[in-house]
Design a protein around this motif. Structure first.
Motif, PDB file in Angstrom:
ATOM      1  N   ILE A  68      45.327 -20.236  26.604  1.00 59.54           N
ATOM      2  CA  ILE A  68      43.920 -19.833  26.676  1.00 59.54           C
ATOM      3  C   ILE A  68      43.441 -19.758  28.124  1.00 59.54           C
ATOM      4  O   ILE A  68      42.552 -18.975  28.449  1.00 59.54           O
ATOM      5  N   ARG A  69      44.032 -20.528  29.015  1.00 61.44           N
ATOM      6  CA  ARG A  69      43.583 -20.552  30.419  1.00 61.44           C
ATOM      7  C   ARG A  69      43.723 -19.216  31.128  1.00 61.44           C
ATOM      8  O   ARG A  69      43.152 -19.018  32.190  1.00 61.44           O
ATOM      9  N   LYS A  70      44.447 -18.296  30.560  1.00 62.33           N
ATOM     10  CA  LYS A  70      44.652 -16.987  31.178  1.00 62.33           C
ATOM     11  C   LYS A  70      43.384 -16.130  31.144  1.00 62.33           C
ATOM     12  O   LYS A  70      43.273 -15.149  31.860  1.00 62.33           O
ATOM     13  N   ILE A  71      42.405 -16.516  30.313  1.00 65.02           N
ATOM     14  CA  ILE A  71      41.151 -15.764  30.190  1.00 65.02           C
ATOM     15  C   ILE A  71      40.329 -15.970  31.458  1.00 65.02           C
ATOM     16  O   ILE A  71      40.134 -17.098  31.906  1.00 65.02           O
ATOM     17  N   GLN A  72      39.823 -14.889  32.021  1.00 66.99           N
ATOM     18  CA  GLN A  72      39.113 -14.960  33.297  1.00 66.99           C
ATOM     19  C   GLN A  72      37.608 -15.163  33.139  1.00 66.99           C
ATOM     20  O   GLN A  72      36.988 -15.824  33.959  1.00 66.99           O
TER      21      GLN A  72
END
Length: 112
Positions: A68-72
């Motif tokens: 989920i951390r890939k979401i900017q």
């Protein structure tokens, strides 16, 4: 190695949040059946249901959060995290409920 303390802190936060939600749910749902709710009853609920549901939830959430951390976008990130948290909490609760119900049916003392 820098991510290990951050993952541990995230795991503890999710663990405490899930334990609090599950405990409050059980106290709210089944509190009317008791004469009074004591501190010992709350601790028993935490041990019996809260930790059993929150430990797998915290592990699965930390693993899912790595993707989920890939979401900017910040608001989308928080929205997806909250949906993932409550989704995982619901799934783990359903699995535990299914286990308890099937175990009660299989070990029914009234059936031969």
């Amino acid at each position: 190695m820098k991510n290990i303390p951050q993952l541990l802190i995230q795991f503890l936060i999710v663990l405490l949040l899930a334990t609090a939600i599950v405990t409050l749910y059980f106290v709210y749902s089944f509190g009317a059946l008791a004469d009074k709710i004591t501190f010992a009853a709350i601790l028993q609920t935490i041990k019996q249901f809260g930790l059993v549901i929150s430990i797998p939830t915290a592990i699965l959430f930390v693993l899912a959060d790595l993707l989920i951390r890939k979401i900017q976008t910040v608001w989308v990130l928080y929205f997806v995290r909250s949906v993932a948290f409550f989704g995982i909490l619901s799934i783990v609760s359903l699995v535990l409920s299914f286990y308890l119900i099937s175990n009660a049916l299989l070990d029914n003392p009234f059936m031969k």
